[in-house]
Design a protein around this motif. Structure first.
Motif, PDB file in Angstrom:
ATOM      1  N   UNK A   7       0.831  -1.207   0.000  1.00  0.00           N
ATOM      2  CA  UNK A   7       0.000   0.000   0.000  1.00  0.00           C
ATOM      3  C   UNK A   7       0.865   1.257   0.000  1.00  0.00           C
ATOM      4  N   UNK A   8       1.924   1.250   0.802  1.00  0.00           N
ATOM      5  CA  UNK A   8       2.819   2.412   0.849  1.00  0.00           C
ATOM      6  C   UNK A   8       3.515   2.622  -0.486  1.00  0.00           C
ATOM      7  N   UNK A   9       3.948   1.532  -1.116  1.00  0.00           N
ATOM      8  CA  UNK A   9       4.585   1.649  -2.428  1.00  0.00           C
ATOM      9  C   UNK A   9       3.608   2.169  -3.470  1.00  0.00           C
ATOM     10  N   UNK A  10       2.388   1.650  -3.450  1.00  0.00           N
ATOM     11  CA  UNK A  10       1.378   2.107  -4.401  1.00  0.00           C
ATOM     12  C   UNK A  10       1.076   3.586  -4.198  1.00  0.00           C
ATOM     13  N   UNK A  69       1.590   9.195  -5.926  1.00  0.00           N
ATOM     14  CA  UNK A  69       1.994  10.568  -5.633  1.00  0.00           C
ATOM     15  C   UNK A  69       3.024  11.051  -6.641  1.00  0.00           C
ATOM     16  N   UNK A  70       3.923  10.168  -7.004  1.00  0.00           N
ATOM     17  CA  UNK A  70       4.942  10.511  -7.999  1.00  0.00           C
ATOM     18  C   UNK A  70       4.315  10.760  -9.369  1.00  0.00           C
ATOM     19  N   UNK A  71       3.330   9.942  -9.706  1.00  0.00           N
ATOM     20  CA  UNK A  71       2.660  10.101 -10.998  1.00  0.00           C
ATOM     21  C   UNK A  71       1.886  11.415 -11.035  1.00  0.00           C
ATOM     22  N   UNK A  72       1.320  11.810  -9.891  1.00  0.00           N
ATOM     23  CA  UNK A  72       0.577  13.074  -9.821  1.00  0.00           C
ATOM     24  C   UNK A  72       1.500  14.277  -9.988  1.00  0.00           C
ATOM     25  N   UNK A  73       2.751  14.134  -9.608  1.00  0.00           N
ATOM     26  CA  UNK A  73       3.720  15.227  -9.716  1.00  0.00           C
ATOM     27  C   UNK A  73       4.221  15.400 -11.140  1.00  0.00           C
TER      28      UNK A  73
END
Length: 69
Positions: free
Chosen positions: A56-59, A64-68
């Motif tokens: 879950x933390x990795x996902x 979050x990275x994809x949103x950036x």
């Protein structure tokens, strides 16, 4: 034996390996074998919860990275 809720993943995995070794070695009574099996089931659940939490933390980090981007 330690309360499952306070075990780290590594502690639960190590104790689970010990339980499996004892069961594979045999030489225990039926009652002892059942107790070991039950403990092993609880330890496997602890390990699975840790792994599920890590996934879950990795996902979440990936999202979050994809949103950036």
């Amino acid at each position: 034996m330690t309360d499952e809720g306070s075990l780290s993943y590594e502690q639960a995995r190590a104790e689970l390996a010990t339980v499996v070794e004892k069961l594979e070695a045999g030489g225990t009574s039926l009652e002892e074998s059942l107790a070991l099996w039950e403990r092993g089931e609880k330890l496997a659940d602890v390990c699975q919860r840790w792994l599920d939490g890590a996934r879950e933390r990795l996902d979440a980090a990936r999202a979050a990275r994809a949103d950036q981007s």
